[in-house]
Design a protein around this motif. Sequence first.
Motif, short mmCIF file in Angstrom:
data_model
loop_
_atom_site.label_atom_id
_atom_site.label_comp_id
_atom_site.label_asym_id
_atom_site.label_seq_id
_atom_site.Cartn_x
_atom_site.Cartn_y
_atom_site.Cartn_z
N LEU A 195 0.71 -1.30 0.12
CA LEU A 195 -0.10 0.08 -0.07
C LEU A 195 0.87 1.29 0.29
CD1 LEU A 195 -2.02 -2.19 0.81
CD2 LEU A 195 -3.16 -0.71 2.50
N ALA A 196 0.23 2.41 -0.61
CA ALA A 196 1.11 3.62 -0.53
C ALA A 196 0.62 4.32 0.81
CB ALA A 196 0.56 4.63 -1.73
N ASP A 197 1.70 4.24 1.83
CA ASP A 197 1.43 4.83 2.92
C ASP A 197 0.88 6.24 3.05
OD1 ASP A 197 2.12 2.53 4.13
OD2 ASP A 197 4.33 3.15 4.36
N ALA A 198 1.33 7.11 1.91
CA ALA A 198 0.83 8.60 2.12
C ALA A 198 -0.60 8.72 1.88
CB ALA A 198 1.77 9.35 1.23
N ARG A 199 -1.13 7.67 1.23
CA ARG A 199 -2.55 8.01 0.54
C ARG A 199 -3.51 6.92 1.04
NH1 ARG A 199 -3.19 6.65 -4.93
NH2 ARG A 199 -1.57 5.68 -5.72
N ALA A 200 -3.09 5.72 1.24
CA ALA A 200 -4.13 4.50 1.41
C ALA A 200 -4.75 4.54 2.51
CB ALA A 200 -3.20 3.43 1.48
N ASN A 201 -6.06 4.16 2.50
CA ASN A 201 -7.09 3.90 3.54
C ASN A 201 -6.80 2.19 3.93
OD1 ASN A 201 -9.05 3.70 5.30
ND2 ASN A 201 -10.58 4.01 3.83
N LYS A 202 -6.21 2.15 4.96
CA LYS A 202 -5.95 0.76 5.12
C LYS A 202 -7.30 -0.17 5.84
CE LYS A 202 -1.21 1.91 6.50
NZ LYS A 202 -1.53 3.08 6.02
N THR A 203 -8.22 0.91 5.89
CA THR A 203 -9.84 0.12 6.33
C THR A 203 -10.43 -0.04 5.26
OG1 THR A 203 -10.87 2.18 6.58
CG2 THR A 203 -9.83 1.54 8.41
N GLY A 204 -9.98 0.39 3.82
CA GLY A 204 -10.61 -0.03 2.64
C GLY A 204 -10.04 -0.72 1.40
N VAL A 205 -9.57 -2.03 1.94
CA VAL A 205 -9.05 -2.99 0.91
C VAL A 205 -10.08 -3.76 0.23
CG1 VAL A 205 -7.21 -4.66 0.34
CG2 VAL A 205 -6.75 -2.90 1.88
N TYR A 206 -10.34 -3.85 -0.98
CA TYR A 206 -11.49 -4.50 -1.60
C TYR A 206 -10.98 -5.47 -2.70
CZ TYR A 206 -14.57 -0.89 0.79
OH TYR A 206 -15.12 -0.18 1.49
N VAL A 207 -11.58 -6.37 -2.80
CA VAL A 207 -11.33 -7.45 -3.97
C VAL A 207 -12.70 -7.57 -4.71
CG1 VAL A 207 -10.55 -9.79 -4.63
CG2 VAL A 207 -9.65 -8.50 -2.52
N PHE A 208 -12.74 -7.35 -5.81
CA PHE A 208 -13.88 -7.36 -6.66
C PHE A 208 -13.97 -8.74 -7.39
CE2 PHE A 208 -13.41 -3.14 -5.88
CZ PHE A 208 -14.87 -2.48 -5.90
N ARG A 209 -14.75 -9.71 -7.51
CA ARG A 209 -14.75 -10.95 -8.14
C ARG A 209 -16.23 -11.19 -8.89
NH1 ARG A 209 -12.49 -15.78 -4.61
NH2 ARG A 209 -10.91 -14.39 -5.13
N MET A 210 -16.02 -11.44 -10.21
CA MET A 210 -17.25 -11.61 -10.96
C MET A 210 -17.73 -13.13 -10.56
SD MET A 210 -18.06 -9.24 -13.04
CE MET A 210 -19.12 -10.01 -14.00
N GLY A 211 -19.24 -13.14 -10.99
CA GLY A 211 -19.51 -14.50 -10.81
C GLY A 211 -19.11 -15.45 -11.63
N ASP A 212 -19.50 -16.82 -11.55
CA ASP A 212 -19.00 -17.84 -12.66
C ASP A 212 -20.09 -17.81 -13.69
OD1 ASP A 212 -18.42 -20.05 -13.81
OD2 ASP A 212 -18.31 -21.40 -12.20
N LEU A 213 -19.87 -16.96 -14.80
CA LEU A 213 -20.80 -16.67 -15.73
C LEU A 213 -20.92 -17.77 -16.64
CD1 LEU A 213 -19.63 -12.97 -16.71
CD2 LEU A 213 -21.46 -13.94 -15.02
N LEU A 214 -19.94 -18.86 -16.68
CA LEU A 214 -19.87 -20.08 -17.82
C LEU A 214 -20.81 -20.93 -17.19
CD1 LEU A 214 -16.23 -20.21 -18.85
CD2 LEU A 214 -18.10 -19.16 -20.23
N THR A 215 -20.68 -21.53 -15.69
CA THR A 215 -21.39 -22.59 -15.43
C THR A 215 -22.89 -21.87 -14.58
OG1 THR A 215 -20.18 -22.49 -13.26
CG2 THR A 215 -19.47 -24.01 -14.96
N ASN A 216 -22.71 -21.00 -14.01
CA ASN A 216 -23.88 -20.18 -13.27
C ASN A 216 -24.12 -18.84 -13.64
OD1 ASN A 216 -25.94 -19.86 -11.49
ND2 ASN A 216 -24.66 -19.88 -9.73
N PRO A 217 -24.78 -18.57 -14.95
CA PRO A 217 -24.96 -17.24 -15.34
C PRO A 217 -25.81 -16.25 -14.41
CG PRO A 217 -25.69 -18.92 -17.00
CD PRO A 217 -25.39 -19.77 -15.74
N THR A 218 -26.46 -16.79 -13.49
CA THR A 218 -27.41 -15.95 -12.51
C THR A 218 -26.41 -15.63 -11.33
OG1 THR A 218 -28.04 -17.85 -11.61
CG2 THR A 218 -29.51 -16.92 -13.44
#
Length: 379
Positions: free
Chosen positions: A289-312
């Motif tokens: 993380l960039a210490d000068a500007r990072a919000n250490k309480t706000g680390v996020y991981v975005f993950r798409m759903g399994d569109l091939l086997t479960n489109p919904t």
Amino acid sequence: MTTSSWLRATARTIAIVLGLALGVSACTALPGDGPWMGGAQGTSTEALPFDVIDLTPTTVVGYRVQAVDKPSTTGSLSAGLRVSVAPGDTLKVRIFERYAGNIFPTVSTQASDLGVQRVAEDGTISVPFVGSVQVAGLDLPQIERRIVQQLGNKAQDPEVIVEFDTVRGQTVMVAGDVKKPGRISLLEGVRSVLDAINQAGGPNGIQGATSSANALQVVVRRQGQVILTIQFSDLLAGGDIPVQKNDEIVVRVNTRVYTVLGAVQKSGNVELSKHDLSLLEALGNVGGLADARANKTGVYVFRMGDLLTNPTARARVFRLDLFQPVSIFVAQQFGVQPRDVIYVTNAPLYEYDKALTAIYRTFSIIGIGRGTLPITTTF
């Protein structure tokens, strides 16, 4: 111009400048820094197109780093490969008898070779003094025993030796990103998918490099059906399976990457260097993380759903608070997947500082600053 008039004009100018500056700062902050995550701060996700999951020692259990899955139907590589005869193969058949003066010569005689026998489409060969022998689907020791059985009492204690002459059906096809694509004979010690790839010269440009091995995918087809799809690095890590004749093995480029954005030392796409990469390692790969500007309480991981086997399937957003000491252990357990997007938000004070910097620069452009007040006033 009176002082009061000048002050009123200046106030209006400052108001306009402030509005423009805040608008400019708001417009320029978003593209470089990523989305505003205020909408994901609440606990209710009914109105959101994704599920928000707080990563804790309890919730991370379902998303831990996974070891390489060994296919359950691989069989045993140590059991040896059974090579069966197929139509189109050609066999050398030799028959000996223990005593001279019978139909077949003894072992010491060189005239025991009965010639090359081609396996017909119906799976048979024609052996002199023996007749038609059904050999398709049998291995060489089984064929030898069958010939002995069919000889019956025509020979005394016969010894039968059957060898491959040419092998049309005892091959696997290796294609794609390998040095020597083509058919590989199973009689050359090839027992597994990895054996076949090595026999074909190995993948192009690999030379044992782990990073390149992660960029290759291996697909195995058997009787027209895909039975295995695996990264080459995972094949090396224990995902190998035995091969059968006529298998098709394709090695192709399939680079796996994850993306890191926001308040990190170096943002961008990063190659997934290994199968069991953790979130902590993923952040370490970009310098942390960039210490000068990072919000250490706000680390996020975005993950798409399994569109091939479960489109919904709904997308998921994982949220991690690195201010909590236990979160370091949680980040070590959370497994990163291809196409994940890791986003580190900016600290609130950094956002305010950006706005004030934009205002100051705007004032500097239009010349409002020290020394702008009038020296004399007129009443």
